[in-house]
Write a protein that holds these residues in place. Structure first.
Motif, mmCIF file in Angstrom:
data_model
loop_
_atom_site.group_PDB
_atom_site.id
_atom_site.type_symbol
_atom_site.label_atom_id
_atom_site.label_comp_id
_atom_site.label_asym_id
_atom_site.label_seq_id
_atom_site.Cartn_x
_atom_site.Cartn_y
_atom_site.Cartn_z
ATOM 1 N N PRO A 1 -18.788 -5.434 -0.186
ATOM 2 C CA PRO A 1 -19.336 -4.538 0.825
ATOM 3 C C PRO A 1 -18.931 -4.902 2.250
ATOM 4 O O PRO A 1 -18.867 -6.080 2.616
ATOM 5 C CB PRO A 1 -20.856 -4.672 0.640
ATOM 6 N N ARG A 2 -18.676 -3.857 3.032
ATOM 7 C CA ARG A 2 -18.399 -3.986 4.467
ATOM 8 C C ARG A 2 -19.543 -3.361 5.231
ATOM 9 O O ARG A 2 -20.009 -2.268 4.910
ATOM 10 C CB ARG A 2 -17.098 -3.274 4.833
ATOM 11 N N THR A 3 -19.989 -4.053 6.261
ATOM 12 C CA THR A 3 -21.060 -3.528 7.096
ATOM 13 C C THR A 3 -20.483 -2.634 8.202
ATOM 14 O O THR A 3 -19.272 -2.601 8.422
ATOM 15 C CB THR A 3 -21.846 -4.663 7.769
ATOM 16 N N PRO A 4 -21.352 -1.932 8.942
ATOM 17 C CA PRO A 4 -20.883 -1.245 10.148
ATOM 18 C C PRO A 4 -20.281 -2.243 11.132
ATOM 19 O O PRO A 4 -20.557 -3.449 11.079
ATOM 20 C CB PRO A 4 -22.158 -0.606 10.706
ATOM 21 N N THR A 5 -19.477 -1.741 12.035
ATOM 22 C CA THR A 5 -18.744 -2.573 12.993
ATOM 23 C C THR A 5 -19.571 -2.862 14.237
ATOM 24 O O THR A 5 -20.259 -1.978 14.756
ATOM 25 C CB THR A 5 -17.441 -1.863 13.405
ATOM 26 N N VAL A 6 -19.491 -4.108 14.704
ATOM 27 C CA VAL A 6 -20.078 -4.473 15.989
ATOM 28 C C VAL A 6 -19.019 -4.172 17.049
ATOM 29 O O VAL A 6 -18.012 -4.871 17.153
ATOM 30 C CB VAL A 6 -20.481 -5.964 16.024
ATOM 31 N N ASP A 7 -19.229 -3.112 17.827
ATOM 32 C CA ASP A 7 -18.191 -2.569 18.714
ATOM 33 C C ASP A 7 -18.121 -3.231 20.081
ATOM 34 O O ASP A 7 -17.097 -3.138 20.760
ATOM 35 C CB ASP A 7 -18.412 -1.069 18.925
ATOM 36 N N ILE A 8 -19.198 -3.837 20.530
ATOM 37 C CA ILE A 8 -19.236 -4.416 21.871
ATOM 38 C C ILE A 8 -19.429 -5.920 21.754
ATOM 39 O O ILE A 8 -20.338 -6.382 21.057
ATOM 40 C CB ILE A 8 -20.355 -3.788 22.719
ATOM 41 N N GLY A 9 -18.561 -6.678 22.418
ATOM 42 C CA GLY A 9 -18.607 -8.125 22.318
ATOM 43 C C GLY A 9 -18.727 -8.792 23.669
ATOM 44 O O GLY A 9 -19.221 -8.207 24.648
ATOM 45 N N ARG B 1 -25.889 -3.006 -6.440
ATOM 46 C CA ARG B 1 -24.656 -3.626 -5.938
ATOM 47 C C ARG B 1 -24.908 -4.879 -5.117
ATOM 48 O O ARG B 1 -24.081 -5.786 -5.089
ATOM 49 C CB ARG B 1 -23.868 -2.614 -5.091
ATOM 50 N N LEU B 2 -26.011 -4.903 -4.400
ATOM 51 C CA LEU B 2 -26.343 -6.070 -3.604
ATOM 52 C C LEU B 2 -27.220 -7.000 -4.430
ATOM 53 O O LEU B 2 -28.436 -6.845 -4.498
ATOM 54 C CB LEU B 2 -27.063 -5.668 -2.314
ATOM 55 N N THR B 3 -26.593 -7.940 -5.069
ATOM 56 C CA THR B 3 -27.303 -8.871 -5.927
ATOM 57 C C THR B 3 -27.414 -10.229 -5.251
ATOM 58 O O THR B 3 -26.838 -10.469 -4.193
ATOM 59 C CB THR B 3 -26.555 -9.029 -7.267
ATOM 60 N N GLU B 4 -28.159 -11.118 -5.866
ATOM 61 C CA GLU B 4 -28.237 -12.476 -5.343
ATOM 62 C C GLU B 4 -26.853 -13.111 -5.345
ATOM 63 O O GLU B 4 -26.039 -12.848 -6.236
ATOM 64 C CB GLU B 4 -29.195 -13.305 -6.200
ATOM 65 N N GLU B 5 -26.604 -13.960 -4.352
ATOM 66 C CA GLU B 5 -25.342 -14.677 -4.223
ATOM 67 C C GLU B 5 -24.163 -13.708 -4.068
ATOM 68 O O GLU B 5 -23.207 -13.718 -4.843
ATOM 69 C CB GLU B 5 -25.119 -15.621 -5.408
ATOM 70 N N SER B 6 -24.265 -12.857 -3.065
ATOM 71 C CA SER B 6 -23.227 -11.877 -2.775
ATOM 72 C C SER B 6 -22.470 -12.247 -1.498
ATOM 73 O O SER B 6 -22.936 -13.038 -0.685
ATOM 74 C CB SER B 6 -23.846 -10.483 -2.591
ATOM 75 N N THR B 7 -21.303 -11.626 -1.335
ATOM 76 C CA THR B 7 -20.463 -11.816 -0.152
ATOM 77 C C THR B 7 -20.373 -10.491 0.602
ATOM 78 O O THR B 7 -20.411 -9.420 -0.004
ATOM 79 C CB THR B 7 -19.052 -12.274 -0.563
#
Length: 257
Positions: A58-66, A14-20
């Motif tokens: 694809p969505r990554t995990p969330t960055v919870d603290i900013g 699923r994670l190929t070259e030139e992905s978003t």
């Protein structure tokens, strides 16, 4: 597609070259007497999840603290210093490029992160590593926000209250709506936030005793659903627009001769 739910063999294909990829970011900070500290990262994660499910990106995990030191006086607020935040997000994004991802949408729901995410995007763009852009949900639908609420407020106001009412209604203390309004600041124009063109404040508490801005008393679940659906539609269109572009077309233009 939520990246962390899959095995590495699944992702190899699923994670190929030139992905978003979609990266949600928020904060863990006070949101008045009526909303949870999780407000910002809950909104970012919910919108990113909806867009990922609709697009398959694809969505990554969330960055919870900013970056939230301007809310530090309120118990429970967590924050990281701006350089640490920038370095973390930049390192994290460069890691994504190792797996073929070269375009990223930072789905952001915290105003304190904005300038830092744009700086990270500029760095990555400048050296040709990736094209990463910051997206703030309420900035994508300003007309609808203005139509729904008379006193929006920049923080812990009706727009955020409506969104959390839609996403996690059980976390909203509706009995505190009037307290949020009366003990906070409904309209910035009624304060000394700007004097002769200069911003006079550094922390939220300088203008609002309970950390709330705006008037959440006219929030309804229906308004929350309208905001969420409209913002999701904007995010989906942005992600699809970005995914349709080749990285080369998004990198810096060459020097003018």
């Amino acid at each position: 597609m939520y990246l962390a739910d899959h095995t590495w063999p699944d992702l190899r294909d699923r994670l190929t070259e030139e992905s978003t990829a979609i990266v949600p970011l928020g904060s863990t900070e006070q949101h008045g007497p009526h909303l949870p500290l999780a407000t910002d990262h809950l909104i970012a994660e919910a919108l990113a999840t909806a867009a990922a499910e609709e697009t398959g990106i694809p969505r990554t995990p969330t960055v919870d603290i900013g970056v939230s030191p301007h809310h530090r006086q309120f118990p429970g607020t967590l924050w990281v210093d701006p350089p640490a935040f920038r370095d973390y997000v930049e390192s994290f994004t460069r890691n994504l490029t190792y797996h073929g991802i070269d375009r990223v949408v930072y789905v952001n729901a915290h105003g304190g992160n904005v300038s830092h995410l744009r700086e990270v995007g500029r760095r990555l763009h400048e050296d040709g590593t990736a094209y990463a852009i910051e997206w703030m949900w309420d900035e994508s639908i300003p007309e609808l926000v203005d139509d729904l609420f008379e006193h929006n407020g920049p923080h812990a106001g009706p727009k955020e209250t409506a969104m959390i009412t839609h996403i996690a209604r059980e976390l909203v203390d509706t009995e505190q709506f009037e307290n949020a309004r009366d003990g906070g600041l409904v309209d910035l124009a009624d304060s000394d936030a700007v004097v002769h063109g200069a911003r006079t404040y550094y922390d939220a508490i300088d203008n609002s005793a309970n950390g709330a801005f705006g008037d959440p008393t006219d929030v309804t679940p229906e308004k929350g659903e309208r905001l969420f659906d409209a913002a999701t539609d904007q995010l989906v269109q942005l992600v699809e627009w970005l995914d349709a572009h080749e990285l080369e077309t998004l990198l810096p233009e060459p020097r003018v001769d």
